[in-house]
Design an enzyme around this catalytic site. Structure first.
Site, short mmCIF file in Angstrom:
data_model
loop_
_atom_site.label_atom_id
_atom_site.label_comp_id
_atom_site.label_asym_id
_atom_site.label_seq_id
_atom_site.Cartn_x
_atom_site.Cartn_y
_atom_site.Cartn_z
N GLY A 22 0.79 -1.22 0.00
CA GLY A 22 0.00 0.00 0.00
C GLY A 22 0.82 1.27 0.00
N SER A 23 0.67 2.11 -1.00
CA SER A 23 1.57 3.26 -1.11
C SER A 23 1.08 4.22 -2.19
CB SER A 23 2.98 2.78 -1.42
OG SER A 23 2.96 1.78 -2.41
N ARG A 24 1.98 5.12 -2.60
CA ARG A 24 1.61 6.15 -3.55
C ARG A 24 2.86 6.60 -4.30
NH1 ARG A 24 -1.44 11.75 -1.71
NH2 ARG A 24 -0.32 13.19 -3.05
#
Length: 219
Positions: free
Chosen positions: A187-189
């Site tokens: 989960g990240s960006r």
């Protein structure tokens, strides 16, 4: 399914977890068939999610010197003009892609060129869609200079679940468009900062495929 090298240890631990916990459940509560069955199903679902997370898809990449391709799978959550304060120290067009835990988490170089700047920043683990995650979370900043002198900056940003950012680039390195730049776990960006005259070719909420979706066209 091909598994990325970054997932070898995690998948091994997940498999060990499934075997040990199912053995313990059967040993202590073997007479409760509903419990042993439920735990077996739940643990196998968990193992499948880990496999999905670390999968390495076979893709034919989009290669075009005028294009900025998506550095990751995910969903476009930001398109706006901002002041980039770390490297350009001026206005740029920001495009941000949120990567959920079910996305492929490999990161690809959005353009070809030379890595003119790289820096790792330790930091917090705010949820990846939080506006301050771009400046306060653990992150890396990479700038690639194209042969024509145009520079594109992009950041790997850790989210609330992501506890490790991996990168394979360094300053002065020549990189190909679509080559692997790194990996972010769970989960990240990714934020990109483009020239103001770049033509944005995606919209908010659009789904992206790393190495394939064209985000923008450079002048």
């Amino acid at each position: 399914m091909t598994i990325h090298k970054e997932g070898t240890a995690s998948i091994g631990l997940a498999a060990l977890f499934v075997l040990i916990t199912n053995g313990l459940v059967r040993y202590f509560w073997g007479e409760l068939d509903w419990l042993t069955t439920a735990w077996l199903v739940a643990s196998l679902i968990f193992f499948f999610i880990i496999l999905q997370f670390f999968r390495k898809p076979a893709r034919v990449f989009s290669i075009n010197s005028k294009h900025v391709i998506a550095p990751c799978d995910g969903k476009v959550v930001v398109i706006e003009e901002v002041i980039e304060t770390e490297y350009f120290k001026g206005p740029r067009r920001q495009v941000s892609i949120f990567m959920s835990p079910i996305n492929v988490h490999i990161n690809w170089n959005p353009i070809a060129g030379v890595v003119s700047y790289f820096k790792y920043h330790p930091g917090k683990y705010l949820v990846a869609w939080h506006p301050k995650s771009s400046t306060e979370n653990e992150r890396t900043t990479t700038v690639i200079k194209a042969p024509n002198g145009v520079e594109v900056l992009f950041r790997q940003i850790a989210g609330a679940l992501a506890k490790r950012i991996v990168w394979y680039v360094k300053e002065g390195q020549q990189v190909a468009q679509g080559s692997e730049m790194g990996f972010i776990k769970f989960g990240s960006r990714v934020d990109l900062y483009l020239p103001l005259d770049a033509k944005i070719l995606v919209n908010l909420e659009d789904k992206t495929k790393g190495g394939i979706t064209v985000l923008a066209e450079l002048k």
